[in-house]
Motif scaffolding. Structure first.
Motif, PDB file in Angstrom:
ATOM      1  N   THR A  94       2.484 -90.459  24.682  1.00 41.55           N
ATOM      2  CA  THR A  94       3.757 -89.897  25.074  1.00 41.55           C
ATOM      3  C   THR A  94       3.851 -88.654  24.520  1.00 41.55           C
ATOM      4  OG1 THR A  94       5.103 -90.570  23.051  1.00 41.55           O
ATOM      5  CG2 THR A  94       5.157 -92.090  25.156  1.00 41.55           C
ATOM      6  N   GLU A  95       4.748 -87.731  25.077  1.00 43.99           N
ATOM      7  CA  GLU A  95       5.206 -86.164  24.474  1.00 43.99           C
ATOM      8  C   GLU A  95       5.700 -86.611  23.180  1.00 43.99           C
ATOM      9  OE1 GLU A  95       6.688 -83.610  27.795  1.00 43.99           O
ATOM     10  OE2 GLU A  95       6.775 -85.793  28.484  1.00 43.99           O
ATOM     11  N   ALA A  96       5.463 -85.548  22.218  1.00 44.26           N
ATOM     12  CA  ALA A  96       6.119 -85.636  20.858  1.00 44.26           C
ATOM     13  C   ALA A  96       7.520 -85.240  20.898  1.00 44.26           C
ATOM     14  CB  ALA A  96       5.320 -84.848  19.944  1.00 44.26           C
ATOM     15  N   ARG A  97       7.959 -84.313  22.010  1.00 41.60           N
ATOM     16  CA  ARG A  97       9.358 -83.755  21.817  1.00 41.60           C
ATOM     17  C   ARG A  97      10.459 -84.466  21.557  1.00 41.60           C
ATOM     18  NH1 ARG A  97      12.298 -79.261  21.695  1.00 41.60           N
ATOM     19  NH2 ARG A  97      14.067 -79.209  22.788  1.00 41.60           N
ATOM     20  N   PRO A  98      10.639 -85.711  22.451  1.00 38.46           N
ATOM     21  CA  PRO A  98      11.909 -86.638  22.075  1.00 38.46           C
ATOM     22  C   PRO A  98      11.714 -87.329  20.790  1.00 38.46           C
ATOM     23  CG  PRO A  98      10.569 -86.790  24.192  1.00 38.46           C
ATOM     24  CD  PRO A  98       9.756 -86.100  23.548  1.00 38.46           C
ATOM     25  N   PHE A  99      10.556 -87.662  20.273  1.00 42.71           N
ATOM     26  CA  PHE A  99      10.508 -88.148  18.706  1.00 42.71           C
ATOM     27  C   PHE A  99      11.063 -87.111  17.919  1.00 42.71           C
ATOM     28  CE2 PHE A  99       7.862 -88.666  15.139  1.00 42.71           C
ATOM     29  CZ  PHE A  99       8.133 -89.985  14.713  1.00 42.71           C
ATOM     30  N   LEU A 100      10.499 -85.823  17.868  1.00 34.54           N
ATOM     31  CA  LEU A 100      10.542 -84.780  17.060  1.00 34.54           C
ATOM     32  C   LEU A 100      12.280 -84.495  17.220  1.00 34.54           C
ATOM     33  CD1 LEU A 100       7.689 -82.430  17.769  1.00 34.54           C
ATOM     34  CD2 LEU A 100       7.912 -84.202  15.702  1.00 34.54           C
ATOM     35  N   LEU A 101      12.580 -84.538  18.294  1.00 39.48           N
ATOM     36  CA  LEU A 101      13.859 -84.131  18.555  1.00 39.48           C
ATOM     37  C   LEU A 101      15.145 -84.955  17.586  1.00 39.48           C
ATOM     38  CD1 LEU A 101      16.323 -82.381  19.734  1.00 39.48           C
ATOM     39  CD2 LEU A 101      16.304 -83.745  21.681  1.00 39.48           C
ATOM     40  N   ALA A 102      14.639 -86.575  17.914  1.00 43.36           N
ATOM     41  CA  ALA A 102      15.203 -87.520  17.098  1.00 43.36           C
ATOM     42  C   ALA A 102      15.035 -87.365  15.520  1.00 43.36           C
ATOM     43  CB  ALA A 102      14.848 -88.745  17.556  1.00 43.36           C
ATOM     44  N   ALA A 103      13.873 -87.035  15.206  1.00 38.25           N
ATOM     45  CA  ALA A 103      13.593 -86.737  13.837  1.00 38.25           C
ATOM     46  C   ALA A 103      14.624 -85.640  13.098  1.00 38.25           C
ATOM     47  CB  ALA A 103      12.291 -86.524  13.429  1.00 38.25           C
ATOM     48  N   MET A 104      14.569 -84.524  13.739  1.00 37.13           N
ATOM     49  CA  MET A 104      15.192 -83.335  13.477  1.00 37.13           C
ATOM     50  C   MET A 104      16.909 -83.511  13.594  1.00 37.13           C
ATOM     51  SD  MET A 104      13.220 -81.194  12.334  1.00 37.13           S
ATOM     52  CE  MET A 104      11.838 -82.372  11.994  1.00 37.13           C
ATOM     53  N   GLN A 105      17.452 -84.349  14.472  1.00 39.77           N
ATOM     54  CA  GLN A 105      18.777 -84.397  14.691  1.00 39.77           C
ATOM     55  C   GLN A 105      19.313 -85.688  13.987  1.00 39.77           C
ATOM     56  OE1 GLN A 105      20.873 -82.017  16.375  1.00 39.77           O
ATOM     57  NE2 GLN A 105      19.053 -80.779  15.954  1.00 39.77           N
ATOM     58  N   ARG A 106      18.670 -86.708  13.707  1.00 41.28           N
ATOM     59  CA  ARG A 106      19.367 -87.890  13.253  1.00 41.28           C
ATOM     60  C   ARG A 106      18.475 -88.602  12.192  1.00 41.28           C
ATOM     61  NH1 ARG A 106      18.258 -89.858  19.103  1.00 41.28           N
ATOM     62  NH2 ARG A 106      19.768 -88.779  20.364  1.00 41.28           N
ATOM     63  N   SER A 107      18.593 -87.687  11.031  1.00 46.51           N
ATOM     64  CA  SER A 107      17.820 -88.365   9.856  1.00 46.51           C
ATOM     65  C   SER A 107      18.616 -88.061   8.499  1.00 46.51           C
ATOM     66  CB  SER A 107      16.394 -87.563   9.491  1.00 46.51           C
ATOM     67  OG  SER A 107      15.685 -87.780  10.536  1.00 46.51           O
ATOM     68  N   PRO A 108      20.047 -88.749   8.607  1.00 45.32           N
ATOM     69  CA  PRO A 108      20.893 -88.549   7.391  1.00 45.32           C
ATOM     70  C   PRO A 108      20.337 -89.302   6.209  1.00 45.32           C
ATOM     71  CG  PRO A 108      21.579 -90.312   8.991  1.00 45.32           C
ATOM     72  CD  PRO A 108      20.419 -89.638   9.633  1.00 45.32           C
ATOM     73  N   VAL A 109      19.603 -90.337   6.153  1.00 43.94           N
ATOM     74  CA  VAL A 109      19.342 -91.012   4.861  1.00 43.94           C
ATOM     75  C   VAL A 109      18.400 -90.045   4.077  1.00 43.94           C
ATOM     76  CG1 VAL A 109      17.811 -92.863   4.042  1.00 43.94           C
ATOM     77  CG2 VAL A 109      19.191 -93.286   6.025  1.00 43.94           C
ATOM     78  N   VAL A 110      17.311 -89.293   4.722  1.00 44.04           N
ATOM     79  CA  VAL A 110      16.124 -88.481   3.957  1.00 44.04           C
ATOM     80  C   VAL A 110      17.391 -87.040   3.274  1.00 44.04           C
ATOM     81  CG1 VAL A 110      15.375 -87.201   5.885  1.00 44.04           C
ATOM     82  CG2 VAL A 110      14.114 -87.553   3.835  1.00 44.04           C
ATOM     83  N   LEU A 111      18.033 -86.796   4.155  1.00 42.43           N
ATOM     84  CA  LEU A 111      19.027 -85.460   3.776  1.00 42.43           C
ATOM     85  C   LEU A 111      19.991 -85.993   2.757  1.00 42.43           C
ATOM     86  CD1 LEU A 111      19.736 -83.994   7.179  1.00 42.43           C
ATOM     87  CD2 LEU A 111      18.258 -83.221   5.651  1.00 42.43           C
ATOM     88  N   THR A 112      20.541 -86.965   2.562  1.00 46.02           N
ATOM     89  CA  THR A 112      21.471 -87.384   1.661  1.00 46.02           C
ATOM     90  C   THR A 112      20.547 -87.945   0.588  1.00 46.02           C
ATOM     91  OG1 THR A 112      23.042 -88.514   3.138  1.00 46.02           O
ATOM     92  CG2 THR A 112      23.165 -89.247   1.096  1.00 46.02           C
ATOM     93  N   ALA A 113      19.372 -88.583   0.503  1.00 37.26           N
ATOM     94  CA  ALA A 113      18.720 -88.865  -0.604  1.00 37.26           C
ATOM     95  C   ALA A 113      18.063 -87.685  -1.385  1.00 37.26           C
ATOM     96  CB  ALA A 113      17.459 -89.808  -0.165  1.00 37.26           C
ATOM     97  N   THR A 114      17.951 -86.922  -0.717  1.00 35.32           N
ATOM     98  CA  THR A 114      17.236 -85.802  -1.394  1.00 35.32           C
ATOM     99  C   THR A 114      18.307 -84.410  -1.476  1.00 35.32           C
ATOM    100  OG1 THR A 114      16.807 -84.581   0.768  1.00 35.32           O
ATOM    101  CG2 THR A 114      14.973 -86.143  -0.116  1.00 35.32           C
TER     102      THR A 114
END
Length: 164
Positions: free
Chosen positions: A41-61
């Motif tokens: 698949t194209e990477a863009r949808p996966f990357l968009l989800a990673a950049m916009q929906r990653s609260p766990v890693v942001l909170t933990a760090t």
């Protein structure tokens, strides 16, 4: 064409069927995106989800300095939660399971750095068995070994909007 999948079919049979109708059936095509196999698949949808929906890693760090974030992610075991060269974990999965392939850990680091710096200009490059996180000037911020081999080997994050 209809999906024509039914109970009793094993994973490989279902995958083969979806692959044969993928070009003509949107649902079959989207199944490969849901599976997150970036070799198919194209990477863009996966990357968009990673950049916009990653609260766990942001909170933990949140209370870690940048160099400490790099050190913590670098120290995690270099083992993806997903088998295969194309299937990739999201940043929150990397943090939650405390492991990830090099490219997965670099994506988690990119999420943290983009949010902190409020600067979207980062790139992940996969060159053979090496994954690199590059800044806007092309300087390497971090490099890790990778076994993942996505279809697209240059993930420019510039055009993905920052959160909030």
């Amino acid at each position: 064409p209809p999906l024509e999948i039914h109970p009793g079919m094993d994973r490989e049979a279902i995958r083969a069927r979806l692959e044969t109708i993928r070009a003509e059936n949107t649902v079959a095509d989207l199944a490969f995106y849901a599976w997150r196999d970036l070799s198919l698949t194209e990477a863009r949808p996966f990357l968009l989800a990673a950049m916009q929906r990653s609260p766990v890693v942001l909170t933990a760090t949140a209370n870690l300095g940048e160099s400490e974030c790099v050190a913590r992610l670098r120290a995690l075991p270099s083992e993806s939660i997903y088998d295969g060269a194309g299937r990739c974990a999201q940043p929150d999965e990397v943090w939650t399971f405390q492991r990830g392939d090099g490219v997965e850990r670099l994506l988690a680091l990119a999420v943290v750095l983009r949010e902190r710096r409020r600067d979207p200009r980062l790139t992940i490059a996969i060159k053979g068995q090496q994954a690199l996180l590059l800044d806007a000037d092309g300087a390497t911020l971090c490099a890790l070994p990778t076994a993942k081999q996505p279809r697209e080997t240059l993930w420019c994050l510039d055009d993905i909007p920052l959160r909030g």
